[in-house]
Motif scaffolding. Structure first.
Motif, PDB file in Angstrom:
ATOM      1  N   PHE A 197      43.757  77.213 -95.459  1.00 21.87           N
ATOM      2  CA  PHE A 197      43.944  77.654 -94.082  1.00 21.87           C
ATOM      3  C   PHE A 197      43.919  79.174 -94.010  1.00 21.87           C
ATOM      4  O   PHE A 197      44.567  79.863 -94.801  1.00 21.87           O
ATOM      5  N   GLY A 198      43.184  79.685 -93.021  1.00 25.52           N
ATOM      6  CA  GLY A 198      43.120  81.117 -92.798  1.00 25.52           C
ATOM      7  C   GLY A 198      44.149  81.577 -91.788  1.00 25.52           C
ATOM      8  O   GLY A 198      44.893  80.769 -91.215  1.00 25.52           O
ATOM      9  N   PRO A 199      44.205  82.889 -91.515  1.00 26.24           N
ATOM     10  CA  PRO A 199      45.189  83.414 -90.540  1.00 26.24           C
ATOM     11  C   PRO A 199      45.040  82.795 -89.153  1.00 26.24           C
ATOM     12  O   PRO A 199      46.031  82.589 -88.457  1.00 26.24           O
ATOM     13  N   ALA A 200      43.806  82.506 -88.742  1.00 23.95           N
ATOM     14  CA  ALA A 200      43.598  81.970 -87.400  1.00 23.95           C
ATOM     15  C   ALA A 200      44.239  80.600 -87.243  1.00 23.95           C
ATOM     16  O   ALA A 200      44.701  80.247 -86.139  1.00 23.95           O
ATOM     17  N   PHE A 201      44.298  79.807 -88.307  1.00 27.60           N
ATOM     18  CA  PHE A 201      44.935  78.491 -88.209  1.00 27.60           C
ATOM     19  C   PHE A 201      46.408  78.636 -87.857  1.00 27.60           C
ATOM     20  O   PHE A 201      46.926  77.910 -86.996  1.00 27.60           O
ATOM     21  N   TRP A 202      47.090  79.568 -88.501  1.00 29.99           N
ATOM     22  CA  TRP A 202      48.515  79.753 -88.228  1.00 29.99           C
ATOM     23  C   TRP A 202      48.730  80.371 -86.853  1.00 29.99           C
ATOM     24  O   TRP A 202      49.748  80.114 -86.194  1.00 29.99           O
ATOM     25  N   MET A 203      47.771  81.185 -86.407  1.00 30.51           N
ATOM     26  CA  MET A 203      47.872  81.731 -85.052  1.00 30.51           C
ATOM     27  C   MET A 203      47.767  80.618 -84.018  1.00 30.51           C
ATOM     28  O   MET A 203      48.521  80.592 -83.038  1.00 30.51           O
ATOM     29  N   PHE A 204      46.846  79.681 -84.225  1.00 32.12           N
ATOM     30  CA  PHE A 204      46.722  78.571 -83.299  1.00 32.12           C
ATOM     31  C   PHE A 204      47.923  77.634 -83.394  1.00 32.12           C
ATOM     32  O   PHE A 204      48.311  77.011 -82.399  1.00 32.12           O
ATOM     33  N   SER A 205      48.512  77.523 -84.571  1.00 35.28           N
ATOM     34  CA  SER A 205      49.733  76.718 -84.699  1.00 35.28           C
ATOM     35  C   SER A 205      50.861  77.335 -83.879  1.00 35.28           C
ATOM     36  O   SER A 205      51.606  76.622 -83.189  1.00 35.28           O
ATOM     37  N   ALA A 206      50.975  78.663 -83.924  1.00 36.22           N
ATOM     38  CA  ALA A 206      51.967  79.344 -83.089  1.00 36.22           C
ATOM     39  C   ALA A 206      51.636  79.195 -81.615  1.00 36.22           C
ATOM     40  O   ALA A 206      52.532  79.103 -80.762  1.00 36.22           O
ATOM     41  N   LEU A 207      50.335  79.128 -81.306  1.00 37.69           N
ATOM     42  CA  LEU A 207      49.915  78.978 -79.918  1.00 37.69           C
ATOM     43  C   LEU A 207      50.380  77.647 -79.345  1.00 37.69           C
ATOM     44  O   LEU A 207      50.749  77.563 -78.164  1.00 37.69           O
ATOM     45  N   VAL A 208      50.370  76.593 -80.155  1.00 43.74           N
ATOM     46  CA  VAL A 208      50.851  75.284 -79.696  1.00 43.74           C
ATOM     47  C   VAL A 208      52.302  75.381 -79.245  1.00 43.74           C
ATOM     48  O   VAL A 208      52.688  74.856 -78.190  1.00 43.74           O
ATOM     49  N   ILE A 209      53.112  76.087 -80.030  1.00 46.19           N
ATOM     50  CA  ILE A 209      54.526  76.252 -79.675  1.00 46.19           C
ATOM     51  C   ILE A 209      54.672  77.084 -78.407  1.00 46.19           C
ATOM     52  O   ILE A 209      55.489  76.782 -77.532  1.00 46.19           O
ATOM     53  N   LEU A 210      53.857  78.129 -78.285  1.00 46.48           N
ATOM     54  CA  LEU A 210      53.949  79.001 -77.115  1.00 46.48           C
ATOM     55  C   LEU A 210      53.570  78.268 -75.829  1.00 46.48           C
ATOM     56  O   LEU A 210      54.160  78.527 -74.770  1.00 46.48           O
ATOM     57  N   ILE A 211      52.596  77.358 -75.908  1.00 50.58           N
ATOM     58  CA  ILE A 211      52.216  76.595 -74.720  1.00 50.58           C
ATOM     59  C   ILE A 211      53.385  75.735 -74.245  1.00 50.58           C
ATOM     60  O   ILE A 211      53.663  75.631 -73.044  1.00 50.58           O
ATOM     61  N   VAL A 212      54.096  75.136 -75.189  1.00 52.68           N
ATOM     62  CA  VAL A 212      55.269  74.321 -74.835  1.00 52.68           C
ATOM     63  C   VAL A 212      56.354  75.204 -74.228  1.00 52.68           C
ATOM     64  O   VAL A 212      56.986  74.846 -73.217  1.00 52.68           O
ATOM     65  N   VAL A 213      56.578  76.368 -74.830  1.00 49.91           N
ATOM     66  CA  VAL A 213      57.589  77.297 -74.310  1.00 49.91           C
ATOM     67  C   VAL A 213      57.222  77.754 -72.901  1.00 49.91           C
ATOM     68  O   VAL A 213      58.079  77.848 -72.012  1.00 49.91           O
ATOM     69  N   GLN A 214      55.950  78.030 -72.685  1.00 50.97           N
ATOM     70  CA  GLN A 214      55.498  78.477 -71.369  1.00 50.97           C
ATOM     71  C   GLN A 214      55.765  77.420 -70.304  1.00 50.97           C
ATOM     72  O   GLN A 214      56.256  77.736 -69.216  1.00 50.97           O
ATOM     73  N   ASP A 215      55.469  76.161 -70.604  1.00 51.45           N
ATOM     74  CA  ASP A 215      55.727  75.089 -69.646  1.00 51.45           C
ATOM     75  C   ASP A 215      57.223  74.893 -69.414  1.00 51.45           C
ATOM     76  O   ASP A 215      57.638  74.472 -68.335  1.00 51.45           O
ATOM     77  N   THR A 216      58.038  75.191 -70.433  1.00 54.53           N
ATOM     78  CA  THR A 216      59.489  75.061 -70.282  1.00 54.53           C
ATOM     79  C   THR A 216      60.043  76.118 -69.339  1.00 54.53           C
ATOM     80  O   THR A 216      60.913  75.838 -68.510  1.00 54.53           O
ATOM     81  N   PHE A 217      59.538  77.351 -69.456  1.00 51.80           N
ATOM     82  CA  PHE A 217      60.043  78.446 -68.633  1.00 51.80           C
ATOM     83  C   PHE A 217      59.474  78.436 -67.216  1.00 51.80           C
ATOM     84  O   PHE A 217      60.093  78.973 -66.296  1.00 51.80           O
ATOM     85  N   MET A 218      58.301  77.837 -67.029  1.00 53.57           N
ATOM     86  CA  MET A 218      57.609  77.926 -65.742  1.00 53.57           C
ATOM     87  C   MET A 218      58.238  77.010 -64.703  1.00 53.57           C
ATOM     88  O   MET A 218      58.284  75.788 -64.876  1.00 53.57           O
ATOM     89  N   CYS A 219      58.752  77.600 -63.641  1.00 54.07           N
ATOM     90  CA  CYS A 219      59.205  76.849 -62.466  1.00 54.07           C
ATOM     91  C   CYS A 219      58.233  77.193 -61.344  1.00 54.07           C
ATOM     92  O   CYS A 219      58.341  78.258 -60.716  1.00 54.07           O
ATOM     93  N   ARG A 220      57.293  76.318 -61.100  1.00 53.46           N
ATOM     94  CA  ARG A 220      56.230  76.626 -60.142  1.00 53.46           C
ATOM     95  C   ARG A 220      56.752  76.757 -58.718  1.00 53.46           C
ATOM     96  O   ARG A 220      56.227  77.546 -57.932  1.00 53.46           O
ATOM     97  N   TYR A 221      57.784  76.012 -58.395  1.00 49.86           N
ATOM     98  CA  TYR A 221      58.380  76.146 -57.061  1.00 49.86           C
ATOM     99  C   TYR A 221      58.926  77.563 -56.861  1.00 49.86           C
ATOM    100  O   TYR A 221      58.720  78.176 -55.812  1.00 49.86           O
ATOM    101  N   SER A 222      59.602  78.098 -57.874  1.00 49.69           N
ATOM    102  CA  SER A 222      60.164  79.438 -57.763  1.00 49.69           C
ATOM    103  C   SER A 222      59.070  80.492 -57.628  1.00 49.69           C
ATOM    104  O   SER A 222      59.211  81.467 -56.878  1.00 49.69           O
ATOM    105  N   VAL A 223      57.961  80.287 -58.346  1.00 47.81           N
ATOM    106  CA  VAL A 223      56.851  81.246 -58.241  1.00 47.81           C
ATOM    107  C   VAL A 223      56.262  81.228 -56.835  1.00 47.81           C
ATOM    108  O   VAL A 223      56.026  82.281 -56.225  1.00 47.81           O
ATOM    109  N   TRP A 224      56.042  80.036 -56.282  1.00 48.21           N
ATOM    110  CA  TRP A 224      55.471  79.950 -54.943  1.00 48.21           C
ATOM    111  C   TRP A 224      56.421  80.550 -53.916  1.00 48.21           C
ATOM    112  O   TRP A 224      55.987  81.236 -52.971  1.00 48.21           O
TER     113      TRP A 224
END
Length: 220
Positions: free
Chosen positions: A188-215
């Motif tokens: 595995f190269g560096p990009a694989f671990w970056m994409f692995s971190a990206l999977v976690i960040l996508i979950v974190v982003q959906d956890t923090f996002m309150c779309r009603y509050s943004v609107w």
């Protein structure tokens, strides 16, 4: 902690004023309509019919979303240029990056559409969504008026959400690599671990996002 669901409005009246309509919220899953009630801190308002979370405000969520969006942009840009994996078999080895994988069929005219689609789904769409979130949230977090066309930008970001598949690409590659590990040596190269971190960040982003509050912030 989960708050009671927003109260259901009386829709039997022949007409509803603009103020009444602005206080309504519809469940994105089952289309049930409620009168929105702001829950207490760290509480959530859920749909009474399908239990979908409708409102989930969090303190400093805007700052966290901005930090996550910036990290997503940096990770994807870096991952497209660094090696994703290296395969060695029979004394021969080959290293490839995410951009190489996306452009693998670029030399064949009939597969050009597939090449553009793969590149868009795993690189351009996730970056565009992150940039749109930054464009929408940065003025709000710093107590400034919303940017021009911020509502359209946030609506576009939500439209593109199902098509942002960088994390799906990473998971699919991981499954495929497990299956070929018996046939070749895979590193595995560096990009694989970056994409692995990206999977976690996508979950974190959906956890923090309150779309009603943004609107609501964009309306104000």
């Amino acid at each position: 902690m989960t708050a009671p669901s927003p109260t259901e409005p009386d829709l039997s009246a022949p007409e509803l004023s603009a103020q009444d309509l602005s206080e309504l919220i519809a469940c994105p899953q089952c289309d049930a309509v409620y009168r929105a009630v702001q829950p207490a801190p760290r509480a959530r308002a859920v749909c009474a019919r399908c239990h979908t979370v409708l409102i989930a405000p969090q303190r400093q969520a805007g700052q966290r979303l901005i930090a996550v969006a910036l990290t997503v942009v940096v990770l994807i840009c870096a991952a497209t240029l660094t090696p994703f994996l290296e395969v060695e078999a029979g004394g021969m080895s080959n290293a490839t990056s995410v951009l190489d994988a996306a452009l693998a069929f670029a030399g064949r005219p009939l597969l050009l559409v597939l090449t553009l689609a793969v590149a868009a789904l795993i690189v351009f769409v996730p970056v565009l969504r992150a940039l749109l979130i930054l464009y929408v949230l940065t003025p709000i977090v710093f107590d400034r008026p919303p940017a021009r066309h911020a509502r359209a930008a946030f609506r576009l970001s939500e439209t593109l959400r199902p098509w942002s598949m960088a994390e799906v690409f990473a998971i699919g590659c991981a499954v495929a690599l497990v299956k070929i590990s018996d046939l070749a040596h895979v590193a595995f190269g560096p990009a694989f671990w970056m994409f692995s971190a990206l999977v976690i960040l996508i979950v974190v982003q959906d956890t923090f996002m309150c779309r009603y509050s943004v609107w609501r912030s964009l309306d104000r």
